[in-house]
Scaffold this motif. Structure first.
Motif, short mmCIF file in Angstrom:
data_model
loop_
_atom_site.label_atom_id
_atom_site.label_comp_id
_atom_site.label_asym_id
_atom_site.label_seq_id
_atom_site.Cartn_x
_atom_site.Cartn_y
_atom_site.Cartn_z
N VAL A 129 54.89 29.97 61.52
CA VAL A 129 56.25 30.07 60.97
C VAL A 129 57.19 29.03 61.56
O VAL A 129 58.40 29.09 61.33
N ALA A 189 59.55 26.09 61.96
CA ALA A 189 60.33 25.24 61.07
C ALA A 189 60.72 24.00 61.86
O ALA A 189 61.02 24.07 63.06
N LEU A 236 52.92 30.28 50.02
CA LEU A 236 53.92 30.09 51.08
C LEU A 236 53.34 29.34 52.26
O LEU A 236 54.02 28.53 52.89
N ARG A 283 54.98 25.89 53.42
CA ARG A 283 55.51 25.69 54.77
C ARG A 283 54.87 24.47 55.43
O ARG A 283 55.56 23.63 56.04
N GLN A 284 53.54 24.34 55.31
CA GLN A 284 52.85 23.19 55.90
C GLN A 284 53.35 21.89 55.29
O GLN A 284 53.72 20.94 56.01
N HIS A 323 56.05 21.24 53.58
CA HIS A 323 57.47 21.02 53.91
C HIS A 323 57.59 20.43 55.30
O HIS A 323 58.37 19.48 55.52
N ASN A 324 56.84 20.97 56.24
CA ASN A 324 56.88 20.45 57.61
C ASN A 324 56.29 19.05 57.71
O ASN A 324 56.63 18.29 58.61
N LEU A 370 58.07 32.55 56.72
CA LEU A 370 57.43 31.34 56.18
C LEU A 370 58.30 30.73 55.08
O LEU A 370 58.34 29.50 54.92
N LEU A 428 62.66 26.97 52.14
CA LEU A 428 61.86 26.41 51.06
C LEU A 428 62.58 26.57 49.72
O LEU A 428 63.36 27.49 49.53
#
Length: 835
Positions: free
Chosen positions: A379, A381, A406, A410-411, A413-414, A597, A601
């Motif tokens: 999780v 960010a 999700l 998340r991956q 986006h990071n 997560l 987003l």
């Protein structure tokens, strides 16, 4: 304090040989020469002889050159760029320094020691012999590699190199031999830093040029000329790997405690080291002789994907293993903060120029491990992209905001990718849906974690400070009438049940898909019948009922009646290492993790793509939602449940390959339902005596799967909430019943199990209807008769590098679980970043 070798204008940094006339002595020791590449290999000489002398013949010049070579012996290592080596050791009073020695010993192209210093440590009558002998004793007792004098020099005598931490400098400096490098020093070092109250006077130290040897370290050939692999001291991985020989996992044996050899003696036991403050579910490394365990790595061996990514380390993986093990250990010691190259580099404690190379390689290894989802995941960010720009696509569309969608979002986006998540429902989570209407969190979908060791769910709980409730092993089986079944009978029938499955496993070894049969009906019944005939055993009526309970549990695991499940492939994933350790209840529910997560987003709810199209016929992918909205992207990730693909609710243009369509239809869409009831008080407490759940022995085969297990959903004992499951043939039986009718059936069972007391009416309740949920229509997948576990892999394959697939039905190793769904999302994020 910096050594004399810090600057390129001095001893080890200079590449120029001093210009001299033919009358100068080349061995007077006054001229310092380079230990790196030589630009001018011939020393310039005057062409005019002194007055009164005639010109020498060519042969005289050649003889002089031979004499010069004797006085300036080169390194004998083929390919070494050091034309004029310099001894770094300076151990012997007769050290050659930068002059002549009978032999140079090569450690790297910039690091040599002379024969005189070799003798100083190696010869028993010399002063340094005892130092070498003591080191050799420790090395031999702790390590596996040869305790050679070269290893001693690399481990004990080479100077440390450290990088200036000023952002506008970042130059590498060589420390004097007396100074020991520590993580804190590496993290704070500045050029000209004071040591032992000794000041560095003069100009701004950062303005001084960097040693020219540092530039050579970057070249690929430099690593190939390294004699010994780097072995780290005080690596963060050391506490995790006490059962290994340090030099086999990239660490120095001289830095290991003396009792390590005793701990290593018994290789028959795979014992996880106890590390204070570490979550017990974090076990990233296999221990010697340990059985398969999910998401573990061999600390002494590169994985296949690592070899593919780093082929240059295939011959000697030591440097890679040292870096990878350090990174993994550092991440698990603190998974709540971003792990950076700088944080890792400060823990690279190794002597010599090879430290420069290790720090340079750290970025590559770290980025690879981030992309694979091994670190900086969960999780977390981030404010800045974790990967270089080349790993982030301009735009990606993710269809479905369940666990897999999700996780991927998340991956990515990071990683720095622009993306949008399209979700058909008004909520996120998919088949994760938590209900708090009964006073506690009850998962209408998933809520239990099966095996917590290395499970990413446990990692996210650790990051969020969420405690998981460990489920106990005791599960009393109650018969209708209230009697508790003798545990001996339960144990005996469980043994027979497993024996039947073992016979099925033996039967399938030489069977093809065409020879497959249903698990129940043809196979289990056949094996049971043969067993009873051959053994002469007759099961009692109670034993038959207990066997039905275990069959019901199997239907719970498969999410289907056994007459649809493949006897050949029903447990296909058991061939892979599975999650071990505690089974736990997420008392706060999976939703807490998924909502974390989802933070930050771009998720568009109420945007169903079903009954619409994914057009990947052109250079970009076009996704049209049911309301007519359209999005364009480089890639699309489809994470919808298997059922929606089977029913062609998404139109693909062009159509999906036949191979993928066949795989989609060879898997089954399993369904289980749940019922949860809130009571005015905990009427079951006295009878179950603190157990987390209890079982219900069905009165007959027609009732198998109807409330077979009841879970106490408040381990603290404050609330009175029970949850039960409906599985197998009981699922269609309740499909068209009203919720109150299902509750009445459940209450009849509870009143039979607790006949000796009053069972109150429930205050509140709910019943799930996943089979009627238009965006799921299932619970989890299984392999149908005639199918194969390979279908999961085929379903996971991308199409033309544009359309990708994730979800529990694409994870062959961990299907049917939120963990499997999550990991499939991480997998696809890695694939898209790699492309």
């Amino acid at each position: 304090m910096l050594s004399d070798a810090d600057y390129s204008g001095n001893a080890s940094g200079a590449r120029r040989a001093k210009k001299r006339s033919s009358g100068e002595s080349p061995g007077d020791g006054q001229t310092l020469r380079s230990s790196g590449r030589q630009i001018n290999v011939r020393v310039k000489r005057t062409n005019n002889p002194p007055p009164g002398q005639s010109k020498r013949k060519a042969t005289d010049t050649e003889e002089e050159d031979d004499q010069s070579e004797k006085k300036y012996r080169k390194c004998e290592k083929a390919g070494c760029s050091a034309t004029y080596p310099v001894c770094f050791a300076s151990a012997s009073e007769r050290c050659a320094k930068n002059g002549y020695t009978s032999r140079w010993y090569h450690l790297s192209c910039g690091e040599h020691f002379c024969n005189e210093c070799f003798d100083h440590y190696y010869r028993s009558h010399k002063d340094g012999y005892e130092t070498f002998a003591s080191w050799k004793k420790v090395w031999t007792s702790n390590g596996k590699s040869e305790p050679s004098l070269k290893a001693f020099m690399a481990d004990q005598q080479l100077p440390f190199w450290v990088q200036c931490t000023k952002p506008d400098c970042r130059k590498w400096r060589q420390l004097t031999k007396e100074i020991q490098l520590t993580p804190s020093l590496a993290a704070t070092y500045r050029c000209g830093m004071k040591f032992n109250n000794i000041k560095c006077e003069g100009l701004d130290q950062c303005s001084q040029p960097e040693d020219l040897r540092v530039a050579e370290v970057t070249d690929s050939w430099w690593h190939s000329m390294l004699i010994l692999p780097p072995l780290f001291k005080e690596s963060p991985a050391s506490p995790f790997l006490t059962a290994y020989y340090p030099d086999c996992v990239g660490m120095s044996p001289s830095g290991s405690p003396s009792n390590m050899s005793e701990l290593r003696a018994d290789h028959c036991r795979a014992v996880q080291p106890q590390i204070p403050g570490l979550c017990p579910y974090f076990q990233p490394f296999y221990q010697p002789n340990e059985c398969g365990k999910a998401l573990c790595v061999r600390p002494d061996m590169m994985e296949l994907d690592e070899l593919y990514e780093f082929p240059e380390f295939s011959r000697d993986p030591t440097m890679y293993l040292a870096l990878r093990n350090l990174i993994l250990a550092s991440w698990h010691k603190n998974c709540k903060e971003l792990l950076t190259s700088q944080k890792c580099a400060m823990h690279i404690i190794v002597r010599g120029l090879v430290r420069v190379r290790c720090v340079q390689e750290m970025d590559r290894v770290l980025h690879f491990m981030i992309r694979k989802g091994l670190i900086n995941t969960g999780v977390l960010a981030v404010k800045q992209p974790l990967l270089p720009e080349r790993h982030s696509s301009r735009n990606i569309i993710i269809i479905g905001a369940g666990a897999s969608g999700l996780a991927a979002a998340r991956q990515l986006h990071n990683f720095g990718t622009q993306l949008v998540v399209l979700e058909a429902r008004e909520r996120i989570g998919g088949r994760v849906w938590d209900d708090t209407s009964l006073g506690v969190t009850v998962g209408r979908g998933a809520q239990i974690v099966n095996g917590c060791v290395n499970n990413p769910i446990a990692l996210m709980c650790e990051q969020m400070g969420i405690k998981m409730h460990k489920l106990g092993e005791r599960c009393d089986l109650f018969q209708e009438g209230g009697q508790v079944t003798d545990p001996a009978i339960d144990k005996r029938m469980e043994f027979h049940f497993n024996a039947i499955l073992d016979v099925v496993s033996e039967w399938r070894k030489d069977k093809t898909q065409n020879q497959d049969t249903p698990l129940r009906g043809e196979k289990v019944q056949e094996v049971k019948k043969n067993f009873l005939q051959e053994s002469g055993i007759q099961f009692t009526e109670l034993e038959e009922k207990v066997l039905q309970f275990h069959l019901s549990n199997l239907e719970y695991a498969c999410g289907s009646t056994l007459d649809q499940v493949s006897a050949r492939s029903w447990d296909h994933n058991e061939f892979f290492a599975q999650f071990s350790g505690d089974h736990t209840l997420l008392t706060k529910g999976y939703s807490a993790l998924l909502h974390k997560l989802a933070e930050g987003l771009d998720i568009r709810t109420k945007c169903p793509v079903c009954n619409s199209a994914i057009d990947y016929s052109g250079d970009v992918v076009k996704v049209t939602s049911s309301n007519g909205s359209q999005w364009k992207a480089q890639k699309v990730l489809v994470t919808v449940p298997l059922t929606l693909l089977q029913r062609n609710l998404i139109q693909f243009n062009p159509p999906l390959p036949e191979r993928k369509l066949k795989a989609i239809h060879s898997l089954g869409a399993g369904i289980i339902e749940k019922i949860a009831l809130q009571f005015p008080y905990r009427f079951w407490d006295k009878k179950i005596q603190g157990a987390d759940y209890f079982g219900h022995i069905p009165p007959g085969t027609d009732k198998r799967g109807m409330f077979s297990v009841f879970y106490d959903l408040d381990p603290q004992g404050k609330q009175a909430v029970l949850m039960s499951v409906i599985t197998g043939e009981a699922v269609p039986a309740v499909r068209d019943m009203e919720d109150k009718e299902v509750v009445d059936e459940c209450m009849k069972v509870l009143r039979e199990l607790f006949k000796e007391q009053e069972v109150p009416e429930p205050l509140h309740f709910f019943v799930t209807h996943w089979s009627k949920d238009m965006w799921s229509q299932m619970s989890y997948s299984f392999v149908k008769t005639g199918g194969s576990g390979e279908a999961y892999d085929i379903l996971a394959e991308d199409v033309q590098g544009k359309v990708f697939f994730a979800g529990e039905a694409t994870n062959r190793h961990f299907p049917q679980t939120v963990t499997g769904a999550y990991l499939s999302g991480v997998r696809e994020a890695s694939k898209m970043a790699a492309m």
